[in-house]
Design a protein around this motif. Sequence first.
Motif, mmCIF file in Angstrom:
data_model
loop_
_atom_site.group_PDB
_atom_site.id
_atom_site.type_symbol
_atom_site.label_atom_id
_atom_site.label_comp_id
_atom_site.label_asym_id
_atom_site.label_seq_id
_atom_site.Cartn_x
_atom_site.Cartn_y
_atom_site.Cartn_z
ATOM 1 N N VAL A 177 32.247 -48.783 6.668
ATOM 2 C CA VAL A 177 32.813 -47.415 7.111
ATOM 3 C C VAL A 177 34.522 -47.866 7.542
ATOM 4 N N VAL A 178 34.610 -49.028 7.943
ATOM 5 C CA VAL A 178 36.104 -49.303 8.232
ATOM 6 C C VAL A 178 36.840 -49.165 6.818
ATOM 7 N N LEU A 179 36.344 -49.924 5.859
ATOM 8 C CA LEU A 179 36.870 -50.088 4.614
ATOM 9 C C LEU A 179 36.951 -48.658 3.864
ATOM 10 N N ARG A 180 36.258 -47.562 4.340
ATOM 11 C CA ARG A 180 36.091 -46.418 3.758
ATOM 12 C C ARG A 180 37.223 -45.406 4.394
ATOM 13 N N GLU A 181 37.354 -45.716 5.716
ATOM 14 C CA GLU A 181 37.763 -44.559 6.726
ATOM 15 C C GLU A 181 38.954 -45.135 7.426
ATOM 16 N N ASN A 183 40.781 -47.171 10.469
ATOM 17 C CA ASN A 183 40.409 -47.074 11.812
ATOM 18 C C ASN A 183 41.794 -46.730 12.685
ATOM 19 N N GLU A 184 41.870 -46.759 13.839
ATOM 20 C CA GLU A 184 42.956 -46.318 14.664
ATOM 21 C C GLU A 184 44.261 -46.752 14.393
ATOM 22 N N ARG A 185 44.086 -48.300 14.071
ATOM 23 C CA ARG A 185 45.454 -48.696 13.707
ATOM 24 C C ARG A 185 45.983 -48.899 12.226
ATOM 25 N N MET A 191 42.990 -51.596 5.005
ATOM 26 C CA MET A 191 41.853 -52.495 5.294
ATOM 27 C C MET A 191 41.196 -53.090 4.354
ATOM 28 N N ARG A 192 41.100 -52.338 2.972
ATOM 29 C CA ARG A 192 40.203 -52.780 1.753
ATOM 30 C C ARG A 192 41.246 -54.113 1.280
ATOM 31 N N LYS A 193 42.717 -53.953 1.219
ATOM 32 C CA LYS A 193 43.296 -55.133 0.967
ATOM 33 C C LYS A 193 43.193 -56.358 1.759
ATOM 34 N N VAL A 194 43.409 -56.322 3.206
ATOM 35 C CA VAL A 194 43.291 -57.366 3.993
ATOM 36 C C VAL A 194 41.785 -57.909 3.863
ATOM 37 N N VAL A 195 40.709 -57.084 3.946
ATOM 38 C CA VAL A 195 39.353 -57.619 4.174
ATOM 39 C C VAL A 195 39.084 -58.438 2.441
ATOM 40 N N GLY A 196 39.536 -57.815 1.548
ATOM 41 C CA GLY A 196 39.377 -58.331 0.146
ATOM 42 C C GLY A 196 40.252 -59.606 0.075
ATOM 43 N N ASP A 197 41.440 -59.694 0.447
ATOM 44 C CA ASP A 197 42.187 -61.022 0.353
ATOM 45 C C ASP A 197 41.186 -61.991 1.153
ATOM 46 N N ALA A 198 40.882 -61.653 2.379
ATOM 47 C CA ALA A 198 39.925 -62.662 3.292
ATOM 48 C C ALA A 198 38.799 -63.113 2.701
ATOM 49 N N ALA A 224 42.211 -56.959 12.876
ATOM 50 C CA ALA A 224 42.394 -55.767 12.245
ATOM 51 C C ALA A 224 41.035 -54.971 12.000
ATOM 52 N N ILE A 225 40.186 -55.725 11.802
ATOM 53 C CA ILE A 225 38.534 -55.101 11.524
ATOM 54 C C ILE A 225 38.096 -54.596 12.868
ATOM 55 N N GLY A 226 38.623 -55.093 13.735
ATOM 56 C CA GLY A 226 37.823 -54.531 15.346
ATOM 57 C C GLY A 226 37.141 -55.560 16.039
#
Length: 360
Positions: A177-181, A183-185, A191-198, A224-226
């Motif tokens: 949901v976070v990757l799709r929408e 978050n507040e920050r 988010m998709r780039k950060v999580v994908g790289d991680a 960043a994910i929460g």
Amino acid sequence: MRVRPPAPKKPTPGLLHEYADRLVAFEYSSSNRVKPHTLLFISGLGDGLGTVAYLDDIVAALDDTQWSVFSPVISSSYGGWGTSGLGRDTDEMARCIDYIRHYKSGSDVDERKRKIVIMGHSTGSQDVMTYISSPNPRHPQPGLDPGHGHKQMPVLRPQVDGAIMQAPVSDRQAIEVVLREGNERHSAEYMRKVVGDAVASAKKHTYEDYDALDTIIPLPVTAAIGYPASTAISSRRFLSLTSPDAPASPSEDDLFSSDLTVERLRKTFGMVRHRGVLGREKGLLVLYSGSDPAVPPHVDKERLLTRWQRATDAERQYWHAESGIIPGATHTLEGARQVEQRKELVRRVRVFLRDVEGAS
């Protein structure tokens, strides 16, 4: 204007038990009487002693019964979840159950009639499912045991008389949901780039020192994910929670996602009847929150529970009749607006424990 701090909670009476080296469990007790039956409560991600509010309601409801409530501190309690895992959790649950059985030998109830039920909240539900469905003993995991400096060997898990899963949710689908929408920050694209790289880095460098030591995901990424900014998360646990290759190849923590295949459910829910760890029919109580914010809106909760039950009860009827959705319940059932939902939760738990106690 000065803001008045919240009133401190009243002291909680009980006993502190050291069930293993550097590991303790708190027994909620208002007397010195050793009750014969035990509810072992496993809290969720980031939780510890006294952090799940509704447990007080359960303790109060069981005060006049033959059941005592134990809440253990395990390696994944509080911030330890980031570098721990379900296998270690279940090993420590097994050690705690062994300790409780020895401790309760002072009860005036025959050993064969004393009952033990495990109950998990949120990620604690993943621990419960792993306890009753995984190989016994489990397969050794890579990496070092941080408490002893060598590979941790699994233990044989004692049989239990019942298991309760409350708020079993999918970490992977919550992250999606976070990757799709976003978050507040951060935006969804960021988010998709950060999580994908991680994820790519974690797959490539999961371990160091000849596959013995877990690597750690950078704190800015997990924050960043929460996740709490102060919690270190290993590459292994990060991949387990994000489960990037699911649903085709789900990770260890990915037990409750709505898009898992029938074959995956056969290897988790479907193995309960084969392991022999859950010792009786009607011994599984599944309580799903009807208004859980951690569950994406597209998830059909009724259909999801039906799939789980079919996978579990293919040969024997393990699901208890009180299993199901608690209407309007949030993830933790905390706050003044959740009073009725907490009452319903406690009612179902009491009915279940009564039936376990009455079973031969």
